[in-house]
Design an enzyme around this catalytic site. Structure first.
Site: not given
Ligand code: HDE
Length: 697
Positions: A76, A149
């Site tokens: 992201h 999302n």
């Molecule tokens: Fe994320 N995800 N994600 N994700 N995610 C990040 O956090 C993670 C997942 C989502 O505008 C990171 O600050 C794991 C689902 C958005 O700053 C990180 C798993 C959904 C954003 C991270 C998921 C998301 C992130 C990278 C598996 C929808 C951007 C930078 C369990 C419900 C937020 C940060 C923004 C960002 C980890 C899966 C949505 C690495 C471990 C499912 C919208 O922490």
């Protein structure tokens, strides 16, 4: 040399303007407040001498510059955001104590960031990709981050697979490409070996990953969460954002061309909408249910690869979000915003969804390397706004110190309990056993195991449900997207494995994709659970679905004009577009001054070569006979009309302009009109035209 005026010496021999402080211009200072006498030259030993290390003004400036970039988000990375408010429109006070849902009309500030997932921060806005939809609610009881999302399911069921998924999706480890694209071997290798991703793949290959603008996307909390009320009762909840502007997507060919014409297309759209007061708006909806409902469904509500169809459990609208202020500074706000799903407020809790549980650890951890400090909560964009009774004091505790500590905590007491803190000092803060956050005391027991529950075993029924719920045009887009993506896969065994999985989704889909790739269908892969034929859910459609809006509101009509364009016709059309809530953009080969038929001149909003028709929603052409004759020999003009037709947009033209339409291969249909009927026609796309302009799988 010595008798030169000091000013001349400073500015050197380039004759640069040397601006000085006066009543209107404050004194320039270092970061530590020291006034600066010269911002043009380093400190040197003599006019032509070596630079001196003691030059703190230079060293501070360059040192700060050297560190202007911070690590981008690992996923992201490319994002755009805006400020706004959430307004409760239907109280949920009986279901949750969460402050923002108590009273109809109550407003809460928000900051919302949209993003793509796979590309780097400098990548394009419009790859085929899932979009992040992250909302930070600055409630009076602390910040709640709903980090969702634009697709309601996810690729994997357990967070331990996330690094594998993302490594496979991002550019390949050895060659460093492709950027922001899933059409490559490693992505499909992983997907073909992870049947649980099949439902998400249907969404990813659909038009959902090609949103027209951010304002045209739905948003989803994805996981099952809990709402907890005064009595301590828990209700399960799924969160939905429904766009007021309606759902709208682009055609693949259009998306590819937008990427070249304007890599910032969606970011620009968000900025310009807000600038012109056309604020993007969403309704917040909830699907509320209890254990009994959960147990009665043929899937597990803790499995993030599943939806609860709206037809089975309707979405209740409880609020709206309006984004009405663009950030003042991209870096300070959009880049430094830290969204953390474990940040919830009293009245909101988690379910045991293993994907959600894994996320609860990851996000705080990621901020530590990205923002570099445990004090990231003190950055203005992340800072809580403060409890109602302590406005202006966003947090109160005995935590201290660390990198970039911004707070100057007063008093001796940095521990609790203590008897030393004076009234108002953070050291005096104490727990609140009534109003403080309480975790729902769910009963949990069992062995310690690394295991996937049996109830997570069905990977295909909902993929089938999604595909069969689509409009025929959308089904064709999904099949064609699969053909495109798999055609970029160079290793035959990966394609074969994918096709074996697709046979479990829908035989007709598998056959169409195999035909498109000119390959034989392999045997279907083994399924871990029987594949069910669930009732289709028309609410999942974009095309001809309940949330496709026929409107000009929030949309742009491009009007191609040139020397001699009929002034009356232009004015009439512009007025009509405005009246219908749309934006009229005049586009011309020359922008400065376009002479019109009545002798007046008008400035065009954009130049033809820089504003291809992919950037607008509908196209009108108002040309004199002479200009038409010229423009039929101008590739950019012919392409402008040809693309509008190929992208199924309405095209309106005056009679003199019609030869240009002929040259562009435009054939008559309901979307090709005279100027008089154009505004009505411009409110939608013409899906029935598609089979005549491209071969879909
Ligand atoms: Fe994320 N995800 N994600 N994700 N995610 C990040 O956090 C993670 C997942 C989502 O505008 C990171 O600050 C794991 C689902 C958005 O700053 C990180 C798993 C959904 C954003 C991270 C998921 C998301 C992130 C990278 C598996 C929808 C951007 C930078 C369990 C419900 C937020 C940060 C923004 C960002 C980890 C899966 C949505 C690495 C471990 C499912 C919208 O922490």
């Amino acid at each position: 040399m010595t008798d030169h005026a000091p000013e001349q010496l400073r500015t050197g021999n380039g004759g640069e303007t040397h601006q000085v402080a006066d009543d209107d211009h404050p004194v320039l200072t270092t970061n530590h407040g020291t006034p600066i006498s010269d911002n043009q030259n380093q400190l040197k030993a003599g006019a032509r001498g070596p630079v001196l290390l003691e030059d703190e003004v230079y060293r501070e400036k360059i040192n700060h510059f050297d560190h202007e970039r911070i690590p981008e988000r690992i996923v992201h990375a490319r994002g755009s955001a805006a400020h706004g408010y959430f307004e409760c429109t239907d109280s949920l006070a009986d279901i949750t104590v969460a402050d923002l849902f108590q009273k109809k009309g109550q407003r809460t500030e928000v900051f919302t960031r949209f993003s793509t997932v796979a590309g780097g921060a400098g990548s394009i806005d419009t790859p085929r990709d899932v979009r992040g939809f992250a909302v930070k609610f600055y409630t009076r009881e602390g910040n709640w981050d709903l980090v969702g999302n634009n697709i309601p399911v996810f690729f994997i069921q357990d967070a331990i697979k996330f690094p594998d998924l993302i490594h496979a999706a991002k550019m390949e480890a050895d060659r460093g490409y492709p950027q922001a694209a899933t059409a490559h071997d490693t992505f499909w290798d992983f997907i073909s070996l992870m049947p649980e991703s099949t439902h998400m793949i249907m969404w990813a290959m659909s038009d959902r990953t090609l949103p027209r603008t951010f304002a045209n996307m739905e948003g989803f909390g994805v996981h099952t969460f809990r709402l907890i009320n005064k009595e301590g009762k828990s209700t399960f909840v799924k969160f939905h954002w429904k766009p007021k502007a309606g759902l709208a997507s682009t055609i693949w060919d259009e998306t590819v061309k937008i990427a070249g014409a304007d890599p910032d297309f969606q970011r620009r759209d968000l900025f310009e909408r807000i600038e012109r007061g056309d604020y993007p708006e969403w309704e917040l909806g909830v699907q509320l249910f209890d254990e009994e409902f959960a147990n009665s469904q043929p899937y597990d509500v803790l499995d993030a690869t599943k939806i609860i169809p709206e037809e089975v459990l309707p979405v209740r609208i409880v609020g709206k979000m309006v984004l009405d202020r663009y950030p003042d500074n991209y870096f300070a706000e959009t880049e430094q915003a830290a969204f953390v799903p474990s940040h919830v407020v009293p009245g909101i809790g988690f379910s045991n969804d293993p994907l959600l549980q894994g996320r609860l650890f990851s996000y705080t951890d990621t901020q530590l390397s990205r923002l570099g400090s445990v004090n990231f909560h003190q950055l203005p964009i992340n800072s809580a706004k403060g409890r109602a009774e302590a406005a202006g004091c966003p947090f109160m505790n005995q935590q201290r110190d660390g990198h970039m500590q911004m707070a100057v905590s007063k008093g001796r007491a940095n521990y609790e309990p203590n008897s030393l803190a004076n009234v108002g000092e953070p050291g005096g803060a104490r727990e609140d056993s009534h109003g403080g956050y309480k975790t729902f005391p769910s009963e949990e027991q069992g062995q310690k195991l690394r295991v996937r529950p049996e109830s997570f075993a069905d990977h295909y029924s909902q993929a089938r449900l999604f595909f069969r719920s689509m409009d025929p045009a959308e089904q064709a887009h999904i099949a064609s997207a699969l053909v495109f993506e798999l055609s970029k896969v160079s290793l035959e065994h990966i394609r074969t494995a994918m096709m074996a999985n697709l046979r479990n989704v829908d035989e007709t889909l598998a056959r169409r994709v195999a035909d498109g790739l000119a390959m034989d269908l392999p045997k279907a892969s083994k399924t871990a659970a029987p594949v069910l034929d669930m009732d289709p859910s028309p609410a999942l459609r974009i095309i001809r679905g309940p949330r496709e809006k026929h409107t000009l509101e929030g949309r742009t009509v491009g009007i191609l004009i040139a020397d001699g364009t009929d002034a009356d016709a232009l004015k009439t059309l512009k007025d009509a577009v405005k009246k219908a809530g749309g934006r009229a953009m005049t586009i011309s080969p020359k922008v400065g001054a376009v002479p019109l038929s009545d002798g007046s001149t008008v400035k065009a909003d954009a130049q033809l070569f820089g504003q291809p028709s992919v950037t607008v929603d509908a196209c009108a052409v108002i040309l004199s006979g002479e200009a038409t004759a010229k423009l039929t020999k101008e590739g950019a003009a012919v392409q402008w009309v040809m693309d509008a037709f190929g992208h199924l947009k309405a095209i309106g033209a005056n009679d003199e302009a019609k030869p240009l339409l002929g040259k562009a291969g435009v054939e008559p249909d309901a979307g090709v009109t005279d100027l008089a009927d154009f505004v009505e026609a411009a409110k939608k796309r013409y899906w029935d035209r598609e089979p005549s302009v491209r071969t879909l799988a």
